[in-house]
Each structure stands twice: as C-alpha cells, then as structure tokens.
Design an enzyme around this catalytic site. Structure first.
Site, short mmCIF file in Angstrom:
data_model
loop_
_atom_site.label_atom_id
_atom_site.label_comp_id
_atom_site.label_asym_id
_atom_site.label_seq_id
_atom_site.Cartn_x
_atom_site.Cartn_y
_atom_site.Cartn_z
N SER A 81 16.79 -0.75 -69.91
CA SER A 81 16.33 -0.86 -71.30
C SER A 81 17.46 -0.95 -72.32
CB SER A 81 15.43 0.33 -71.65
OG SER A 81 16.17 1.52 -71.57
N LYS A 103 9.03 5.14 -77.44
CA LYS A 103 10.33 4.84 -78.06
C LYS A 103 10.20 4.64 -79.56
CE LYS A 103 12.41 2.69 -73.97
NZ LYS A 103 12.84 1.42 -73.35
#
EC number: 3.4.21.53
Length: 937
Positions: free
Chosen positions: A827, A870
C-alpha cells in the site's frame, strides 16, 4: 429421652391428601391437579424465594411443612378417642385439602424439602417431598393462596445415652431384618395376586440400610412407613416426639404384621400343596383361570398402604402398568405426526417393546429411542411473522440492535422478502386448491348419486373429475418450497456475529438455538452414536431440534472454524457437510435416530473468525458474508447508543449521574483500544463508570452530594484508565523534502491512521538501508519505487542525461517511525516514489496531503485494501487531501458522509498524475511524453 425444640418460624404449609401421612426420612409423591391450586401457588412462592436467596435457585433449600388432615378418632396429642377403630361414627372424607383450615389440620406434621417436580405430559405434575424433622403447628395464616404457619421443630438427639433405649433399638433392628426376610421368603411361594412379596435386590438394600442405621428414631420412622398400619396409628407415631416411645410403638406394629404374614404363609403353603393345578384344563386353556407366572427375580407386590415409601410390583401390577406406559408412548408418537419412514420404524419398535420384559436392559433402550422419536419436531413449525410491515419491522429491529453491518442486513432483508413473496404465492395456490377440491367434491357426489339411482352415468362428469384431479396435482406442484439459506458470518472477535443471529430469529419470530462447535473433536457429537453403544444419544443437531420443539428454528453454529479435523474419532467437519448442504439436508440421517430428518426449514447461521481452517468443501456449501472490524466512527456510535447506557445500568448509575461526551468516547477508542470489535471498548467504558460510581458513592455517603461532578472530561480518563496505551499520529504543520504522509490500516482491528515515510540521502555507493520494522512486501515496494525513479530520472529533471545514474555517489536511508509496530502490505509504493522524487528534487510535499497505493515498474498505481479505515484515520489526523488509486473508486462510495465532507479525495491511475497533483506548479521536462491512454493488456 430428652428432645431439642427449635424456635418458632413461619413457613408454607402443604396439607397432605386424605389418609396420607409423611414421616421424617421418607420421600413421598404428592399429585398436583386442577383441584389443588394451593400447591401450585405454594410452589411458585418457593421458586421465588429460592431465586432471591440462593445463587443457583435450588428449591430444596426452602423448607415447607407437610401436615396431614386431622382424624376424629385421634386427639391432638395422638391418643385414641375410640378404642375400637371399627366403630367409627364420623370420617374426614368431606374435608378438601385445598380448602383446609386450622381445625381440619392435625397439630403435628413434618418439615420437608421439595426434592423434585415430575411432569406427566397431561398438564398435571407430581411433587417429590422428603420429610426432615417433626414440627408442631402453633398458628395457621390463611391470607394467601396457600397456607402459612408458625411452627416449632423437634430434632432427635444425636447420641443414645439410655440403656433401655439401646436395648429397644437392638430389638427394632432384629424385628426389622426378620420382617424383610419373611417378605422375601413369601415371594418364593405360589400365591394369589396382591400378597406380600419382595424382590431379592430390594431385600438386600433394605437389609443393608437397617444394619447400618445408627439412629433409633430414624429407623423407627422408616419402618413405620413400610409396615402395614392404619391412618390413626401413623398419626400417633407422628406425635411421638420421645424416641423411646416411638421405637416401642413401631416394635408393636412390626410384631403384629410378622405374625399375620406367618399365618398367611402357612395357609398358602397348605393350599398350594393340595391343589397345585387348576381343576379344569379347558378353563385354563380358554383363559378363564390363569396360573401365576413370575419372571425370575420378580416377586409379588407388597400390600403397603398408599403412603408407604416402597411400592413393590407384582405380576398383576406389571400387566396393568406397563401397557399403560406403552399406550401413553403410542399416543405421544401419534401426536408427533412422524414422517412415513419414522412412523414405520416406530410401529416396529412398539411391537418389539410389547414383547420385551421391563426388567431387561433392551426395554429401556427401546423406550428411550421411541421417546426421542416422539420429541423430534417432524412437522411442527412456528409461523413466520410475514405481513405487509414485515420488512420495515425487521429493518427497524436490525438497525436498533446493530449499527453498520449494511451487507449483512441487506442479505437478511432479501431472505425475508423472498419468504414473503413465496408465502403470497402459496396462499394464492392454496385458495385455488381449496376451490378446486370443493368443485371436485360436488362432481364426485353427483356421480355417486347417479350410480345409486341406476341411471346411466354421465361420461362428461367422470372426465371432468379426472381432469380436475390432474389440475389439482399441477396446482400442488406449484407450491413454493422454502429452502433456507446457510449463511457464514466471518469476522474478527467482538463484532456482533452471535448477537446478529439472535436478532434475525427475533425479526422472524422464530425460536433460536446456539450450538457451540468450538473444540468438537468427535464425529458422533454431530451425527449421534449408534444405538448399539452404551449411553448412546443423538447428535447436537437433533438435540437442538428436540430442545426448540419446532422444525424451522434459527440455528447458530458458533465458531465453525474451530471444529476438529480428521482423527481416530472421525472427521466432525466432514460430518457437517450433509447438515449444511441445501441439496442434501432435507434428509439428514442421524446415527442414533437412523431415520431421515428434514433440516431444509432450519435457518443455519454459522460464525467464524477465519476461513483458513474451514475445509474447502464445507466452505463451498455456505454463503460467506464478511463482517470487517468496526471503524472509529462506528465504534463511537455503538458506544454512545448501546455500551454507555448498558454499563451505567450495570454499575448502578443513572444517565444523569455520568455524562459521556463523544469526545471522551473517541479518546477511549483511539488511545486505549485497538481492536476489531467492541469488547475491550466496553471494558474500558465499564472501568470509567466504576470510577465515577466510587466518586458518587463517596459524595453521597459523606453527606455532600453537591461535590460530585457528573461531567466527564478527556482529562479525567488518565485517572480512571491510566496513561494512554496507543498514540495517534498527527499530520505535520510544516514539511521538508523527503518526508511523505502515507496511510495504514491496522490488521488487528478496524482502525486506520497515517504513517510518515522519511527518506534521507548521504554520500555512498548506491546502497539502500531500510529501518522501522518493515515487512518483505514493504521492502519490495521501496525497491520498485527506487527503480522507477532511477529509470525516469532524466524526465523528472533529476539527471543531466538519460544515461546518468543518480545513485552513483550516494546512498539512501528509508525509515518509518514507530519502530516497535510491524508494518507490511502492498500500500505504500506511491508514497515511496513521491518521497524519493521529493528528496532528489528538493521539493517538499504539502504536509496535509496523504496518499496510498501500490505502483508497478511501468508507473501504474494499483488498488489497495482498507480504504475505509485509512481515510477515517486520515481525517482524524488532520489530513485535508488524499490520493487514492483509480481502481479504489468503488470503495470510496461506501465511506461515511462525515469522511466524504471532510476530505478531498483524488483518484490517480499513474505516478505522473500523482506528481501533477502534488506539485501543480512544477515544470517537469518530458511531461508531455506520458501517454494519456495506456493499454492494460
């Protein structure tokens, strides 16, 4: 001999049935019917007292007083008013025990405990009461539905200090054992039905009990209950508080009965010797005279009075009693509406049962099996609450009980909608079937009338009946069959999987049963044991059906991922294949029942924490619904709506006495918990509530309640919960080249946050150093990002010529702070690339901009997971702009509105797009060479 009298206490009174006396140490059955409502009220009061006084609610700890009815032939102190018992001028038959008054009750009774309640399946039940000690009824209180009384109790002395009593005690033992021996011997002689007799096993037990008894009073009471005596004689024994007098009275009764039995044995022996066979053989053949037939070890019945503690069973008693039990069992099987296969098996087993003697072990095995068949709900179902408001009510029920979990709620509402539509179709088909059956019935009746009148039958009517029958079959085939889905809820602990299944049962109006599969290692626990084994029993599925009593419950298969694998005990997970296969479970076969059982109406909901340990064939049979961990926003809603009110109530506080603000709850979530569910959050809220409870109690006890402050602030948390366990990353106010803000989602629990990526260069030979406890995937992301930057250094303006190596004379160090926290996952490729470009170009990245996404060697940005967590963490940390991969555009649609309003979300598909957004004013050489359309082949 002196006796001890206890102080007066008030306890419930139970008037015993007519001609019944209970003595200490004796267990007696008291039948409860509709004519004795006082016993039901008394039992309810005992249950209530037991629940409030004892932690486990045992009713045998609550004493009651069992008092017999008074007799006009005996005085209140036990002396006979009429010497000849046959000259009775009045009786107690007119007295109703349910409406007895103090005048109707005998002054003496027994303090007893309720040792059990037996049901008979007909609405009536029986109390088992055990006498403990003698009591004297002082006063009777009748202001309730049952009687209460003030009683004083008398306990027998523990030691024998009188030599005369010792001698009487030895005589009582001797006579008692002689009495048992004579009863045993009498059963060996051919006698008529109803004469005294005793089986060898019961005789041995009685003899052992008499030999071991150390207390003369207890033995006297026991033998007085067995020996044949009148009602008045038993009342007299009840009044004999003095142990010596009581023993002497029982010796007198024993001596009398032993003499009577000896005389009857002598007469029986002479008769049996003179006429051993029936006079007329034909009479015996035709069943007019039956010679006595006794099974080995089965003696004749003991002619004790109904209040006797032991009721022996004679040959005639067997013939009367056992068929009644089998008949009752047959009625239960008929009422159970068995399937055709089960009915066939039940008929065969009933016939076998009638041929088996009750003393044989096979009798109990067969009877237990038939009782199990009768208890399984073959066709009994609960009606689903399906009406016009079904979906709205279910939606409200699920929303009130659970926050979030939209995918699960959507699937369950779909199931309810399908059930609703199927029921509407079935109702329409049923009305058509009913109408057609009426028409066919009229047509067939008319054809019968024509045949009876010997007129020619109308062939058209006959054809019409046949066509109607075919149409009827076609209509019946159109009925929709309900095959319940099998759902698997997968998610971390504490996210509400189990409670969600319970809410589904409530919304449907069905019965709920939970089966815990954690640690099940034996296949027989699922499929049951074969009947040939000792202590065989059905499996968990059939036991669950027996418990709920309906064929369409909601079954929760909890922790299905923790079922044991293949071993010497079989494979439990493989045994679940038939249970959880919608194409097979309509004829599930349990090893014990050994008859197909329809499980297709059962709504199975399984839960698991992980799919890794579930075998692929089993997983394929279930519809998997993933429940992710709760986000911070969801946790805050759950805490404010459910957890805080619950914990305040649990800890004895009112909502007005402690004020939890959203800021306080958010701080507890962010700084004291990091989990997927809400269990630890509930524990922390409970700790805070207990701390405030102490403060409130102190202020109240000191007489200054005004000193207590119900308001709870963020600063108070450290006092109740200690120092913060987790520290949140906050976006920087300023920035410098080489530092980029990335995004991370913690795998342990639905939380997300920002992650700083720091890159520094130094003179060197092109080496790369990585620190910050980075995982293998993250290290590879750094290498890919560095390769792309090196390959495009000239286009980025970082090198003078395309052939220049920007790493020739330098080394770089990549670091992620919070070195104690492991970091891994695909990521951070875009963050690493932007950080390297920032370092080499000297241009800082805006501090309120964060980014996530993986890159390829071509510079394409690929999708990542955990977008929801997130972005919530980014908003909490003060980020304003977020760069996301274009492939994650679908995930951004599921974000809470609060996040969408607080963040500017930019989707990029290539690293060049990201560079333009990060530095919009920068002039990048060869920027126009980046193709606007790129093939994905």
């Amino acid at each position: 001999m002196a006796h001890m009298r206890a102080p007066t206490v008030t306890i419930p009174l139970l008037p015993l049935p007519k001609q019944t006396v209970l003595l200490p140490g004796v267990v007696q059955r008291v039948a409860v019917s509709s004519t004795r409502p006082d016993i039901a009220s008394l039992l309810a009061a005992v249950y209530a007292k037991a629940a409030s006084k004892t932690p486990n609610g045992r009713i045998d700890t609550i004493p009651i007083a069992c008092v017999p009815l008074a007799s006009p032939l005996i005085g209140p102190e036990g002396h006979l008013l009429i010497e000849n018992g046959d000259d009775r001028t009045e009786t107690t038959d007119h007295v109703d025990p349910a409406k007895a008054t103090k005048a109707d009750l005998f002054p003496y009774g027994v303090a007893a405990k309720i040792t059990g309640v037996e049901g008979r399946g007909t609405g009536e039940f029986t109390l088992l009461v055990e006498g403990v000690t003698r009591i004297h009824v002082e006063t009777v209180i009748s202001d309730k539905a049952y009687l209460e009384g003030k009683v004083s109790s008398y306990a027998d002395p523990a030691l024998i200090t009188d030599a005369a009593l010792e001698e009487l005690f030895m005589s009582l033992k001797l006579l008692s054992r002689q009495f048992v021996t004579i009863l045993r011997l009498s059963s060996l002689l051919p006698q008529s039905s109803g004469t005294p007799g005793l089986s060898p096993l019961l005789a041995r037990r009685l003899d052992f009990y008499i030999a071991k008894q150390k207390y003369p009073g207890a033995l006297a009471d026991f033998m007085a209950n067995i020996v044949e005596s009148s009602y008045e004689e038993k009342l007299e024994i009840l009044t004999l508080i003095d142990v010596k007098e009581r023993v002497a009275k029982v010796i007198e009764l024993l001596d009398r009965q032993i003499t009577n039995i000896k005389n009857s044995m002598r007469v029986t022996t002479i008769t049996a010797t003179t006429l051993p066979f029936p006079m007329d053989p034909d009479a015996a053949k035709h069943g007019k005279i039956k010679p006595p037939v006794k099974a080995p070890g089965q003696g004749a019945g003991m002619p004790f009075s109904p209040q006797g503690g032991f009721m022996g069973r004679g040959g005639n008693a067997d013939e009367d009693q056992e068929p009644n039990e089998i008949e009752e069992l047959q009625k239960r099987l008929d009422a159970a509406r068995l399937s055709p296969e089960a009915a066939k098996v039940a008929d065969r087993e009933i016939k076998r049962l009638k041929k088996i003697h009750p003393a044989q072990a096979e009798y109990a095995v067969t009877r237990t099996y038939l009782e199990t068949l009768a208890e399984i709900p073959w066709t009994t179902t609960t009606d689903d609450r399906l009406g016009p408001d079904t979906l709205n009510r279910a939606r409200k029920q699920l929303d009130d009980a659970h926050y979030g979990l939209d995918k699960v709620k959507k699937r369950l509402l779909e199931y309810l909608a399908v059930l609703r539509l199927k029921q509407a179709i079935n109702d329409d088909v049923d009305s058509q079937i009913k109408q057609l059956e009426q028409e066919l019935g009229v047509a067939s009746e008319s054809s019968k009338e024509d045949a009876a009148q010997s007129s020619p039958i109308d062939l058209g009517v006959d054809e019409k009946v046949k066509a109607g029958g075919a149409k009827l079959e076609a209509l019946k085939s159109r009925r929709m069959v309900d095959k319940s889905p099998i759902l698997l809820l997968v998610g971390p602990p504490g996210v509400g999987k189990t409670s969600l299944a319970r809410s589904v049962a409530t919304a449907l109006g069905r019965k709920f049963h939970r089966i815990s599969l954690g640690g099940v290692r034996d296949e027989a626990e699922i499929r049951g044991h074969r009947r040939t084994y000792v202590a065989a029993m059905p499996g968990l599925i059939v036991q669950g059906l027996k418990k709920v009593g309906v064929a369409n419950p909601v079954f929760l298969l909890d922790e299905i991922d923790k079922v044991g694998g293949s071993s010497i005990h079989g494979d439990p997970s493989a045994a679940m294949l038939e249970v959880l296969d919608p194409e097979q479970n309509h004829n599930f076969t349990d090893h014990y029942v050994n008859v197909p059982i329809d499980l297709s109406k059962v709504l199975f909901i399984a839960t698991a924490n992980s799919l890794d340990t579930i075998p692929a064939p089993l997983l394929d049979r279930m519809e998997t619904i993933y429940i992710p961990g709760y986000t911070t926003l969801e946790k805050r809603h759950i805490a404010m709506q459910h957890l805080v009110p619950k914990q305040l109530r649990v800890n004895g506080l009112d909502e007005s006495q402690v004020s939890f603000t959203p800021e306080v709850v958010s701080r507890i979530i962010e700084s004291y918990t990091r989990e997927a569910g809400v269990r630890n959050l509930e524990r922390e809220i409970s700790s805070v509530a207990r701390g405030k409870a102490v403060e409130f109690a102190d202020a109240k006890d000191s007489g200054h309640p005004e000193n207590y402050n119900p308001q709870l602030t963020v600063d108070d948390l450290e006092k109740f919960l200690g120092i913060e366990k987790f520290e949140e990353e906050i976006a920087e106010k300023t920035s410098r080249p080489g530092i980029v803000t990335g995004l991370v989602a913690y795998s342990s629990g639905g939380n997300g946050s920002i992650l700083f990526i720091e890159v520094a260069d130094m003179p060197g030979n092109g080496s790369v150093q990585l620190t910050g406890k980075l995982g293998d995937v993250l290290k590879e992301s750094v290498e890919v990002a560095l390769t792309w930057v090196k390959a495009h250094a000239y286009e980025l303006g970082l090198a003078q010529s395309p052939s220049e190596n920007i790493m020739k004379d330098r080394s770089i160090h990549v670091h992620c702070p919070s070195g104690a926290v492991p970091k891994d996952g695909p990521s951070s490729g875009i963050s690493q690339a932007i950080a390297l470009i920032s370092l080499f170009s000297g241009k800082a990245v805006p501090p309120t901009m964060a980014m996530t996404g993986e890159i390829s060697l071509r510079g394409r940005i690929t999708a990542v997971g955990g977008i929801k967590e997130k972005l919530i963490g980014a908003l909490r940390a003060g980020v304003k702009t977020v760069l996301l991969p274009a492939q994650n555009r679908k995930d951004a649609k599921d974000l809470p509105q609060e996040v969408k309003d607080g963040l500017e979300i930019i989707h990029v598909s290539h690293i060049w797009e990201a560079i333009r957004y990060v530095w919009p004013d920068g002039q990048w050489p060869s920027e126009h060479d980046y193709p606007s359309i790129e093939s994905r082949l």
